[in-house]
Write a protein that holds these residues in place. Sequence first.
Motif, mmCIF file in Angstrom:
data_model
loop_
_atom_site.group_PDB
_atom_site.id
_atom_site.type_symbol
_atom_site.label_atom_id
_atom_site.label_comp_id
_atom_site.label_asym_id
_atom_site.label_seq_id
_atom_site.Cartn_x
_atom_site.Cartn_y
_atom_site.Cartn_z
ATOM 1 N N LEU A 1 0.353 -1.402 -0.112
ATOM 2 C CA LEU A 1 -0.021 -0.113 -0.007
ATOM 3 C C LEU A 1 0.516 1.188 0.257
ATOM 4 O O LEU A 1 1.994 1.287 0.372
ATOM 5 C CB LEU A 1 -0.562 -0.214 0.903
ATOM 6 N N VAL A 2 0.624 2.080 -1.096
ATOM 7 C CA VAL A 2 1.351 3.077 -0.854
ATOM 8 C C VAL A 2 0.607 4.749 -0.928
ATOM 9 O O VAL A 2 -0.422 5.086 -1.250
ATOM 10 C CB VAL A 2 2.171 4.025 -2.391
ATOM 11 N N HIS A 3 1.252 5.387 0.568
ATOM 12 C CA HIS A 3 0.484 6.148 0.837
ATOM 13 C C HIS A 3 0.215 7.552 -0.279
ATOM 14 O O HIS A 3 1.264 7.560 -0.600
ATOM 15 C CB HIS A 3 0.549 6.795 2.426
ATOM 16 N N PRO A 4 -0.679 8.265 0.023
ATOM 17 C CA PRO A 4 -0.591 9.901 -0.772
ATOM 18 C C PRO A 4 0.624 10.310 -0.496
ATOM 19 O O PRO A 4 0.993 10.712 0.785
ATOM 20 C CB PRO A 4 -1.418 10.239 0.441
ATOM 21 N N TYR A 5 1.167 11.352 -0.651
ATOM 22 C CA TYR A 5 2.246 12.200 -1.807
ATOM 23 C C TYR A 5 2.306 13.023 0.052
ATOM 24 O O TYR A 5 2.021 13.735 0.610
ATOM 25 C CB TYR A 5 1.992 12.982 -2.243
#
Length: 161
Positions: free
Chosen positions: A39-43
């Motif tokens: 899972l890649v979090h928001p910038y």
Amino acid sequence: MYSKCKLESSTVESNDGVTLRARVFKPNGDVKENLAIVLVHPYSILGGCQGLLRGIAAGLTNNGYMAVTFDMRGVGRSTGRPSLTGFSEVNDVISVCKWVCENLSANTIVLLSSWQWSVSCNLSNGGAPIAGSAVDLIEQVIGFVSIGYAFGLIASILFGT
């Protein structure tokens, strides 16, 4: 929320020496397939962090999938500084996926990313285009789920997606 999973903390070294903090959510029972969901979090420049994804990670784990969240550079306990372009963060995604394959017995990965609306900046957050930019650079990625990929043409210009 975490009753059906084991939560482990770890560190991942990126290709440029930045240390990224990661959390591995493992089901208590059998893991479905040899698959990990990263899972890649928001910038991060616009307020993203892995904590925003723990509910999704726990839900995936409760359904038998191994999930991994991490803080990109300059967020939480991760070292380094965020970049203005997002290119360094794309490398963070690549480093985490490589680490997952080498250390968690996963031979396939699904990238899952999301964005959030930043009221203070009136911008959608670029975690989805960062993950999307990494997809073709990671051989083990078999799928990409983007929740709210809102940048469109701007993401194509900024991140090369």
